[in-house]
Design a protein around this motif. Structure first.
Motif, PDB file in Angstrom:
ATOM      1  N   ARG A 129       0.836  -1.198   0.000  1.00  0.00           N
ATOM      2  CA  ARG A 129       0.000   0.000   0.000  1.00  0.00           C
ATOM      3  C   ARG A 129       0.877   1.256   0.000  1.00  0.00           C
ATOM      4  O   ARG A 129       0.610   2.229  -0.719  1.00  0.00           O
ATOM      5  N   THR A 186      -7.007   0.192  -2.335  1.00  0.00           N
ATOM      6  CA  THR A 186      -7.292  -0.277  -0.974  1.00  0.00           C
ATOM      7  C   THR A 186      -6.641  -1.627  -0.744  1.00  0.00           C
ATOM      8  O   THR A 186      -6.431  -2.416  -1.674  1.00  0.00           O
ATOM      9  N   GLU A 191      -6.938  -5.001   2.014  1.00  0.00           N
ATOM     10  CA  GLU A 191      -7.759  -5.632   3.044  1.00  0.00           C
ATOM     11  C   GLU A 191      -7.096  -6.946   3.473  1.00  0.00           C
ATOM     12  O   GLU A 191      -6.632  -7.715   2.633  1.00  0.00           O
ATOM     13  N   THR A 210     -11.059   1.428  -9.323  1.00  0.00           N
ATOM     14  CA  THR A 210     -10.534   0.961  -8.037  1.00  0.00           C
ATOM     15  C   THR A 210      -9.651  -0.261  -8.248  1.00  0.00           C
ATOM     16  O   THR A 210      -9.873  -1.067  -9.166  1.00  0.00           O
ATOM     17  N   THR A 246      -8.144  -3.293  -5.635  1.00  0.00           N
ATOM     18  CA  THR A 246      -8.235  -3.810  -4.270  1.00  0.00           C
ATOM     19  C   THR A 246      -7.323  -5.015  -4.119  1.00  0.00           C
ATOM     20  O   THR A 246      -7.381  -5.959  -4.917  1.00  0.00           O
TER      21      THR A 246
END
Length: 593
Positions: free
Chosen positions: A445, A460, A462, A496, A498
């Motif tokens: 990240r 993002t 996770e 996006t 992810t």
């Protein structure tokens, strides 16, 4: 070459045939001369007197200590030399025993009327009557026989090996009126032995899952509680007759074993010391075996020649195709007929030829791609340097930065090629250690967050379950970086990307999902091929070098895992790395026992 191959094949085939026939002939002669078991029914018929006499002795004695007199008598009567040896102390010679003397396992070949359980009828053990019981039964039998004779009935008295007197008559009613039923009642000795036997039988049936039975003095049986016994063994109305018979036989052997002599090996020889059971081949038999062997040999040679000729024909064709391939005809093929080993070899050769042709095409494409990838930055470097040398471009920081960027691109391509070469050679070294995935993805990240923000892409990360995996952190980070870089390159502004990690059974799943342009179904199987790019224009902004995903696959495989891709055109793509999780011992909770 062809003639040499044929000659070698013929020589080997003939040698195999000769050895096989010679071995078969030798084995047949040896088996015929010493195969006592194969000739046992004929050979032991002449020695049945010795066998049955010694069998009767063993059935009525607990050991062989007093058998010398019986053996001496038999030697005088038969002119043979007889040797007995127990299994614990066999005779000191290498001859095969003529027979085994065992009253609890009578040889049915030598004694054809042997009972089904192979127990010698003379082996009565605890059922043998005392003198007083014999006298009492003899007196009672005399009374029964006298009564039957007064009624003009026929009666036959038979003395059994146990000492019991059995009276038989076809008139059962008269037999009962004359007191025959009382004669059939067991004596105290027989009753005690029968109770012991019945206990052994029922214990055996219980282990087999069957119910108990009631035994008669003549070893007939009926279901426990039945009104009448069966008339003979195995005739009762039960589905498990064989189980009862097996239990009865094994129980009788257990009960009788202390009362009979242990099994012994019987050796019978002539006075000259040769084996009395030897079967010698006559000269005519020897000539017959030699003739058969020669005939089989000639037949084997003929068949071998025909088979070798048919065998070498496809081999010659395969050899010619191999030579054509060696001369450069990569697409050389052979005609495959049948489904034997040669046909499968030809099919494997054709598959190898097709694979080599495909690999050659891939090699040429790969060479062209490498040349193209290296030519572009080198051309840029050369152009800037020539311009600077001619004074057309100033040697300012912008020029140096541009040259450095092109050099770094060259270094990146060379490093990728080196990684792939090491993986192909099996020399890719991994420094395995426990890696906390949450920490690793935090580094991802940090490394890509700024670039994603500049491009207007929501990035993002996770992590679920806080997984820990045994891996090389640098190589695993390299694989994830390649996937993230690929996702950012193909995701437009406003999209996006992810990155997520979770545990799935015994696997760690790291997914990189984007909302980019996606991959066409026809292109999806090729995404991990080297130098393959969905953007055929080779635009460096969207196409990359075409090596990143290949490296991801190699790194995943080096960790014992896999990488897969799924995509929808216009809906984005998902790349998933699956790595095996370490099998860790479960921790015991407080208070658990």
């Amino acid at each position: 070459m062809r003639r040499s191959l044929l000659v070698r094949m013929l020589a080997v085939s003939i040698l195999v045939a000769v050895c096989s026939i010679a071995a078969t002939a030798w084995l047949a002669a040896t088996t015929a001369s010493r195969g006592i078991r194969q000739e046992q029914s004929q050979v032991l018929a002449d020695d049945s007197r010795i066998y049955t006499t010694l069998l009767a002795y063993s059935a009525s004695h607990r050991d062989w200590s007093g058998v010398d007199g019986t053996v001496t008598k038999l030697e005088k009567q038969t002119g043979r030399t007889i040797t007995l040896a127990t299994r614990a102390a066999p005779a000191s010679n290498d001859r095969r025993a003529s027979a085994v003397i065992d009253p609890l396992a009578v040889d049915p070949v030598i004694v054809p009327d042997t009972p089904a359980d192979r127990i010698d009828p003379d082996a009565v053990g605890p059922f043998r009557l005392t003198s007083a019981e014999k006298t009492q039964l003899a007196d009672q039998a005399e009374i029964v026989i006298g009564c039957l004779k007064r009624r003009a009935d026929s009666a036959i008295a038979t003395a059994l090996p146990s000492g019991r007197i059995r009276v038989t008559t076809p008139f059962s009613d008269d037999y009962s009126r004359c007191g025959g039923r009382q004669l059939d009642n067991p004596t105290p000795t027989e009753a005690a032995a029968l109770d012991t036997l019945q206990t052994l039988v029922n214990e055996c049936l219980n282990r087999a899952g069957d119910g108990p039975v009631k035994l008669g003095l003549d070893f007939t049986w009926a279901e426990s509680g039945a009104q009448s016994a069966s008339t003979d063994a195995g005739s009762a109305d039960r589905d498990d007759d064989q189980t009862v018979q097996d239990c009865l036989a094994s129980s009788r052997k257990i009960q009788l074993s202390p009362y009979v002599a242990p099994s012994a090996l019987l050796y019978v020889t002539t006075n000259g010391g040769t084996d009395a059971t030897t079967f010698d081949l006559s000269r005519s038999n020897q000539i017959r075996i030699a003739g058969v062997a020669a005939g089989v040999l000639l037949l084997a040679v003929a068949v071998t020649v025909l088979a070798s000729t048919r065998l070498t024909r496809p081999l010659r064709a395969l050899t010619r195709a191999t030579q054509r391939m060696a001369r450069g005809e990569i697409a050389s093929r052979v005609t495959v007929k049948g489904d034997d080993e040669i046909a499968r070899l030809g099919a494997a050769f054709n598959e190898m030829s097709e694979a080599r042709a495909g690999n050659e095409a891939l090699r040429r494409t790969m060479t062209s791609d490498i040349a193209h990838e290296l030519r572009t930055p080198l051309s840029n470097i050369r152009g800037w340097l020539e311009a600077a040398e001619d004074g057309l471009s100033e040697r300012d920081p912008a020029l140096i930065a541009s040259l450095l960027e092109e050099a770094l691109l060259l270094q990146h391509i060379v490093d990728d090629l080196q990684d792939l070469a090491m993986a192909d050679a099996g020399k890719l070294r991994l420094a395995i250690e426990s890696v906390r995935i949450a920490d690793l993805l935090a580094q991802v990240r940090t490394a890509h967050g700024a670039h994603a923000a500049v491009e207007g892409i929501a990035f993002t990360v996770e992590t679920m379950d806080d997984p820990v995996v045994d891996a090389d952190p640098l190589r695993l980070r390299q694989a994830i970086d390649n996937l993230v870089t690929n996702a950012l390159r193909h995701t437009p502004a406003g999209g996006t990307v992810t990155v997520s990690a979770r545990e799935d059974s015994y696997e760690l799943v790291i997914e990189v999902a984007d909302t980019g342009i996606g991959i066409a179904p026809d292109d999806l199987p090729h995404v991990f091929d080297r130098f393959w790019r969905a953007e055929k224009s080779r635009n460096r902004r969207t196409g990359g070098s075409g090596l990143g995903l290949s490296i991801v696959r190699r790194l995943a495989e080096a960790h014992g895992g896999t990488v897969t891709a799924s995509s929808t055109v216009g809906g984005g793509s998902v790349f998933a790395i699956r790595l095996p999780l370490p099998r860790r011992k479960p921790t015991r909770q407080a208070g658990s026992s």
